[in-house]
Design an enzyme around this catalytic site. Structure first.
Site, PDB file in Angstrom:
ATOM      1  N   LYS A 192       0.844  -1.200   0.000  1.00  0.00           N
ATOM      2  CA  LYS A 192       0.000   0.000   0.000  1.00  0.00           C
ATOM      3  C   LYS A 192       0.878   1.250   0.000  1.00  0.00           C
ATOM      4  O   LYS A 192       1.638   1.476   0.937  1.00  0.00           O
ATOM      5  CB  LYS A 192      -0.895   0.049   1.233  1.00  0.00           C
ATOM      6  CG  LYS A 192      -1.898   1.221   1.148  1.00  0.00           C
ATOM      7  CD  LYS A 192      -2.584   1.500   2.459  1.00  0.00           C
ATOM      8  CE  LYS A 192      -1.782   2.398   3.360  1.00  0.00           C
ATOM      9  NZ  LYS A 192      -1.572   3.761   2.816  1.00  0.00           N
ATOM     10  N   CYS A 300      13.690  10.471   6.453  1.00  0.00           N
ATOM     11  CA  CYS A 300      13.788   9.856   7.778  1.00  0.00           C
ATOM     12  C   CYS A 300      15.195   9.980   8.340  1.00  0.00           C
ATOM     13  O   CYS A 300      15.375  10.093   9.545  1.00  0.00           O
ATOM     14  CB  CYS A 300      13.338   8.411   7.729  1.00  0.00           C
ATOM     15  SG  CYS A 300      14.075   7.486   6.386  1.00  0.00           S
ATOM     16  N   GLU A 397      11.156  14.616  15.780  1.00  0.00           N
ATOM     17  CA  GLU A 397      11.350  14.648  14.338  1.00  0.00           C
ATOM     18  C   GLU A 397      10.386  15.689  13.751  1.00  0.00           C
ATOM     19  O   GLU A 397       9.183  15.617  13.973  1.00  0.00           O
ATOM     20  CB  GLU A 397      11.033  13.266  13.759  1.00  0.00           C
ATOM     21  CG  GLU A 397      11.208  13.185  12.262  1.00  0.00           C
ATOM     22  CD  GLU A 397      10.994  11.766  11.726  1.00  0.00           C
ATOM     23  OE1 GLU A 397       9.977  11.144  12.069  1.00  0.00           O
ATOM     24  OE2 GLU A 397      11.847  11.307  10.954  1.00  0.00           O
TER      25      GLU A 397
HETATM   26  P1  NAI Z   1       2.289   7.653   8.818  1.00  0.00           P
HETATM   27  O1  NAI Z   1       3.238   6.844   9.605  1.00  0.00           O
HETATM   28  O2  NAI Z   1       0.936   7.873   9.361  1.00  0.00           O
HETATM   29  O3  NAI Z   1       2.103   7.011   7.376  1.00  0.00           O
HETATM   30  C1  NAI Z   1       2.952   6.077   6.775  1.00  0.00           C
HETATM   31  C2  NAI Z   1       2.124   4.986   6.117  1.00  0.00           C
HETATM   32  O4  NAI Z   1       1.410   4.252   7.107  1.00  0.00           O
HETATM   33  C3  NAI Z   1       1.051   5.497   5.155  1.00  0.00           C
HETATM   34  O5  NAI Z   1       0.980   4.613   4.058  1.00  0.00           O
HETATM   35  C4  NAI Z   1      -0.214   5.408   5.979  1.00  0.00           C
HETATM   36  O6  NAI Z   1      -1.373   5.263   5.196  1.00  0.00           O
HETATM   37  C5  NAI Z   1       0.030   4.166   6.796  1.00  0.00           C
HETATM   38  N1  NAI Z   1      -0.713   4.060   8.052  1.00  0.00           N
HETATM   39  C6  NAI Z   1      -1.204   5.050   8.835  1.00  0.00           C
HETATM   40  N2  NAI Z   1      -1.809   4.543   9.922  1.00  0.00           N
HETATM   41  C7  NAI Z   1      -1.687   3.201   9.846  1.00  0.00           C
HETATM   42  C8  NAI Z   1      -2.086   2.113  10.679  1.00  0.00           C
HETATM   43  N3  NAI Z   1      -2.714   2.306  11.817  1.00  0.00           N
HETATM   44  N4  NAI Z   1      -1.786   0.861  10.283  1.00  0.00           N
HETATM   45  C9  NAI Z   1      -1.126   0.630   9.150  1.00  0.00           C
HETATM   46  N5  NAI Z   1      -0.723   1.613   8.320  1.00  0.00           N
HETATM   47  C10 NAI Z   1      -0.995   2.887   8.662  1.00  0.00           C
HETATM   48  O7  NAI Z   1       2.965   9.035   8.501  1.00  0.00           O
HETATM   49  P2  NAI Z   1       2.225  10.402   8.082  1.00  0.00           P
HETATM   50  O8  NAI Z   1       0.967  10.583   8.852  1.00  0.00           O
HETATM   51  O9  NAI Z   1       2.125  10.435   6.633  1.00  0.00           O
HETATM   52  O10 NAI Z   1       3.272  11.454   8.598  1.00  0.00           O
HETATM   53  C11 NAI Z   1       3.277  11.844   9.950  1.00  0.00           C
HETATM   54  C12 NAI Z   1       4.675  11.985  10.477  1.00  0.00           C
HETATM   55  O11 NAI Z   1       5.334  10.746  10.408  1.00  0.00           O
HETATM   56  C13 NAI Z   1       5.564  12.913   9.690  1.00  0.00           C
HETATM   57  O12 NAI Z   1       5.431  14.215  10.106  1.00  0.00           O
HETATM   58  C14 NAI Z   1       6.926  12.378  10.005  1.00  0.00           C
HETATM   59  O13 NAI Z   1       7.379  12.910  11.219  1.00  0.00           O
HETATM   60  C15 NAI Z   1       6.703  10.908  10.166  1.00  0.00           C
HETATM   61  N6  NAI Z   1       7.065  10.136   8.973  1.00  0.00           N
HETATM   62  C16 NAI Z   1       8.256   9.526   8.980  1.00  0.00           C
HETATM   63  C17 NAI Z   1       8.656   8.815   7.880  1.00  0.00           C
HETATM   64  C18 NAI Z   1       9.953   8.136   7.856  1.00  0.00           C
HETATM   65  O14 NAI Z   1      10.347   7.630   6.832  1.00  0.00           O
HETATM   66  N7  NAI Z   1      10.660   8.071   8.948  1.00  0.00           N
HETATM   67  C19 NAI Z   1       7.840   8.732   6.675  1.00  0.00           C
HETATM   68  C20 NAI Z   1       6.569   9.390   6.788  1.00  0.00           C
HETATM   69  C21 NAI Z   1       6.237  10.079   7.911  1.00  0.00           C
END
Ligand code: NAI
Ligand code: MG
Length: 777
Positions: A192, A300, A397
């Site tokens: 996904k 990240c 972060e």
């Molecule tokens: P997120 O962690 O919510 O999203 C990442 C993925 O997880 C997306 O595909 C989302 O649809 C999915 N997801 C969300 N809730 C889920 C659940 N309960 N179970 C399974 N999958 C789920 O990140 P978001 O909301 O896009 O960004 C929020 C913060 O997260 C950002 O501000 C940043 O700080 C951090 N982030 C860090 C990343 C990294 O690579 N370290 C990448 C993206 C976000």
């Protein structure tokens, strides 16, 4: 403007990349995008969909289907159905598919780069020169692993059906990092993409279709976090791989606890960028621009914490501000733009709020007077000074173009500041002095360290975190291990005389007649009475009934003893050999404890002691032989993959063959430099507990191996929840409870198997740090 004026100002005119190509593709496939399941395209049965927009101008690009239960079930069923054939397809044939995908990615390079920029807002220069080339490289590299699979991983097979959930910051690249190793190893996939950036994943699905990849091997379902949860919690998924926020990673850790699903998590970071006074300052400034303003800081492993030596701080900040003033923020389709748009209004809001919080906490914020484009989600490059190590913006972060800067005086202070974070994804060290650079690189607790460079990635080098940045590696041989599982047909090196192992223990030491023993606990190199003062009657005698305080004391002792990891492997081996010899000398005594405690025959007891002695010898031998590697990457220089100790490891020992089980788990951890808090078998603790007498005469430094006896259920959760513990090996009791408790600090949990191959134990006892050392004159 005259030529002379242009030469003076070095002003660039706009150089927009054409999006005509991509618009055609969008018209052809959209505006209502379906998803790719079982080799065909479909929309959500519910009809639910959501919009995806270009963050640079907020223009609608199309609508994306929100997959519900029906679609996720269909995708998982398709992946399951495709698994037997795909996993038994010869490696060479799988390799050809990966190779064909890589070729198609190259062929459609421009289309993919433009689609990615339109949907995500990152500069075309980055998608064109970084994202898409790395995607192609990843599939080429993993075509190689498919080709070499049988000979390289002879006693391994695929894990099964993989559920993969990825973020929006490198949509296609994260897809490649997930799908390439999975299908190379013979797994099938349900992936996904993130809801802000689904389009490139759908374009990738079209590539899978075009190369004739068998139906069901790769399924792409779209949707938000609800769809993500349907995948990660699906009963018929064998492995979950997630990249995203630590918060969601924690939710997934808890949701999958006890399910038996394999899990890898690549989470957030707050990576240090350390500049020493002897660094090449101009290069370091350029490096920092890349570290924190690449992809608008939505990375990240972004170098979001600058640590600069006080003696050069002023000069450095001055050059940095000048350089920030020259960064061009603008239309990401412009080839001369350095920074594009933030992925979405929501993310822009988060960044703004954290900056406001920084100001409220008293920090000084500086931004160049860069003009921001109108109509999209833009944020200027931002520098915070006057922050303290505990400031929110230093610890959290931000995931945006925001840098915080701290100064340090000594090397020790730099290391302490660098490690003053719950994360451990990456770090960057700048110094022209080899001693400084390498010493600091080794001391930072993070999965990737770049020396005099930053943001280097390659398909043949593992990427992943220490601590709360998650566990598992992506890339190279290290990453392949996230997608394979031992088939169990290795030649077991663990001694396997199991006779009597599970024999019921005689009650209250009846079986032993004259032997009645009381064993104390062993903490910090000393025998300890239980804090609560209570003992437990166990077969063969009595042991202390440890409580939460005892566990905390043992963890504190183990933390204090971490210098064990810095001893040479040779010295650690010497200690382990010594333990082996001393145990051997007391064979009779230990055999009598074992038979009294477990009720097994004298012969079996003697065999168990002999096997335990053999284990100490075995792991002493391994101590200096589980070498790291030097990776061949596309960078000119060396990439050193070091197998490092994880830190403090809690071991919940098995009940069967209690002395041998204890030894088989504890010894490899010690050999690799970890310190250990063990909970010996609850049913037969005496055998292992007696070992303190051996340890005391074997030069093992105090605190390196501690154990607390007692009732598992009273003490396990304290161990599994403890933030000072970095990993748990669990060979008895309820693994679900341990996995849930581990989510607090994201400790690694291994469902420990004493019959696993040595290499599996060694891998579980270490974590890989990759140090990138470019060189050249
Ligand atoms: P997120 O962690 O919510 O999203 C990442 C993925 O997880 C997306 O595909 C989302 O649809 C999915 N997801 C969300 N809730 C889920 C659940 N309960 N179970 C399974 N999958 C789920 O990140 P978001 O909301 O896009 O960004 C929020 C913060 O997260 C950002 O501000 C940043 O700080 C951090 N982030 C860090 C990343 C990294 O690579 N370290 C990448 C993206 C976000
Ligand atoms: Mg979008």
């Amino acid at each position: 403007m005259s030529v002379k004026e242009i030469l003076d100002s070095l002003e660039w005119g706009p150089a927009p990349e054409s999006d005509a190509f991509a618009r055609e593709w969008l018209d052809e496939h959209g505006p209502d995008f379906g998803m790719y399941i079982d080799g065909g395209w479909r929309h959500a049965a519910s009809g639910e969909k959501f919009e995806t927009r270009n963050p640079a101008d907020n223009q609608l690009l199309g609508t994306i289907s929100q997959a519900g239960e029906e679609e996720v079930n269909a995708a998982v069923a398709a992946a399951r159905a495709a698994l037997p054939e795909w996993s038994s397809t010869p490696g060479h044939v799988r390799a050809r598919y990966l190779y064909a995908i890589a070729r198609q990615v190259q062929k459609h390079h421009r289309l993919l780069a433009v689609l990615e920029t339109l949907d995500n807002g990152k500069p075309i220069r980055e998608t064109r020169d970084v994202d898409v080339p790395l995607v192609a490289r990843h599939f080429y590299h993993h075509a190689g692993w498919a080709q070499l699979f049988d000979e390289t991983f002879p006693s391994y097979g695929p894990v099964g059906v993989c559920g993969q959930v990825i973020p929006w910051n490198f949509p296609l690249l994260m897809l490649a990092w997930k799908i390439a190793p999975a299908i190379a190893a013979g797994n099938t996939v349900v992936l996904k993409p993130a809801e802000f950036t689904s389009i490139s994943a759908l374009a990738f699905a079209a590539i899978c279709e075009s190369v004739g990849l068998p139906s069901g091997v790769v399924n792409i379902v779209t949707g938000d976090g609800r769809t993500g949860a349907l995948i990660t919690e699906h009963e018929d998924i064998d492995k979950v791989a997630f990249t995203g926020s630590t918060e969601v990673g924690r939710v997934i850790r808890k949701a999958t606890a006890g399910s038996g699903k394999a899990l890898t998590l690549e989470l957030g970071g707050k990576s240090p960028f350390i500049v020493f006074e002897d660094a090449d300052i101009d290069s370091a400034v350029e490096g920092l621009v890349n570290a924190i303003w690449f992809n608008q800081g939505q990375v990240c492993c972004a170098g979001s914490r600058l640590l600069v030596q006080e003696s050069v701080a002023e000069e450095f900040h001055e050059k940095l501000r000048a350089r920030m003033g020259k960064l061009r923020v603008g239309n990401p389709m412009d080839k001369a733009v350095d920074m594009g748009a933030i992925v979405d209004e929501v993310q822009l809001k988060t960044i703004s709020e954290l900056c406001q919080l920084g100001c409220d906490e008293g920090a000084t914020m500086w931004q160049p007077d860069t003009e921001l484009p109108k109509g999209g989600w833009f944020f200027p490059p931002t520098l915070f000074t006057d922050v303290s190590p505990a400031s929110t913006i230093v610890q959290e972060e931000i995931f945006g173009p925001v840098l915080v800067s701290l100064t340090f005086r000594s090397h020790e202070e730099a290391i302490a500041l660098a490690n003053n974070t719950r994360y451990g994804l990456a770090g960057s060290v700048w110094s022209q002095d080899l001693d400084t650079a390498l010493e600091v690189a080794r001391a930072i607790r993070a999965g990737t360290i770049w020396v005099n460079c930053t943001n280097q990635f390659d398909a043949n080098s593992g990427f992943g975190g220490y601590r709360e940045s998650g566990f598992g590696r992506e890339g190279g041989r290290e990453g392949m291990h996230a997608y394979i599982r031992p088939t169990g047909d290795h030649e077991s090196t663990a001694a396997v005389a199991t006779a009597g192992a599970d024999a019921p223990a005689p009650a209250g030491g009846d079986g032993s007649g004259d032997i009645d023993r009381t064993a104390k606990m062993y903490i910090g190199g000393k025998q300890k009475r239980p804090d609560g003062g209570y003992s437990l009657d166990v077969p063969g005698g009595q042991v202390g009934r440890g409580n939460r305080k005892d566990i905390r004391d043992a963890v504190a002792a183990a933390i204090k003893a971490i210098a064990w990891a810095e001893m040479s492997a040779h010295s650690r081996a010497q200690v382990l050999y010594y333990i082996a010899e001393n145990l051997e000398q007391r064979t009779e005594e230990f055999a009598s404890i074992i038979s009294a405690s477990t009720g097994c025959s004298d012969d079996d007891a003697a065999t168990e002691v002999a096997d335990s002695v053999a284990e100490w010898f075995r792991w002493a031998a391994w101590a200096d032989k589980f070498d790291g590697r030097v990776h061949e990457t596309t960078m000119h220089g060396l990439v050193l993959a070091l197998n490092e100790a994880i830190g403090v490891v809690g071991v919940i020992c098995p009940d069967s063959r209690p002395l041998h089980g204890f030894t088989r788990l504890v010894a490899p951890l010690l050999a690799m430099g970890n310190t250990v808090v063990a909970i010996p078998s609850e049913a037969h603790p005496l055998a292992a507990a007696g070992i303190y007498q051996v340890l005391e005469t074997s030069d093992l430094p105090g605190g390196v191996l501690n154990f607390v006896t007692g009732l598992r259920q009273e003490i396990v959760s304290t161990l599994a929840e403890h933030d000072g513990v970095d990993a748990i090996w669990s060979a008895a009791g309820d693994i679900a409870e341990v996995e849930v408790a581990s989510a607090g600090n994201m400790k690694r949990v291994w469902n420990a198997d004493t019959s696993a191959a040595d290499e599996e134990l060694l891998r579980a006892a270490t974590q890989v740090k990759n140090i990138w050392l470019p060189h050249g004159v």
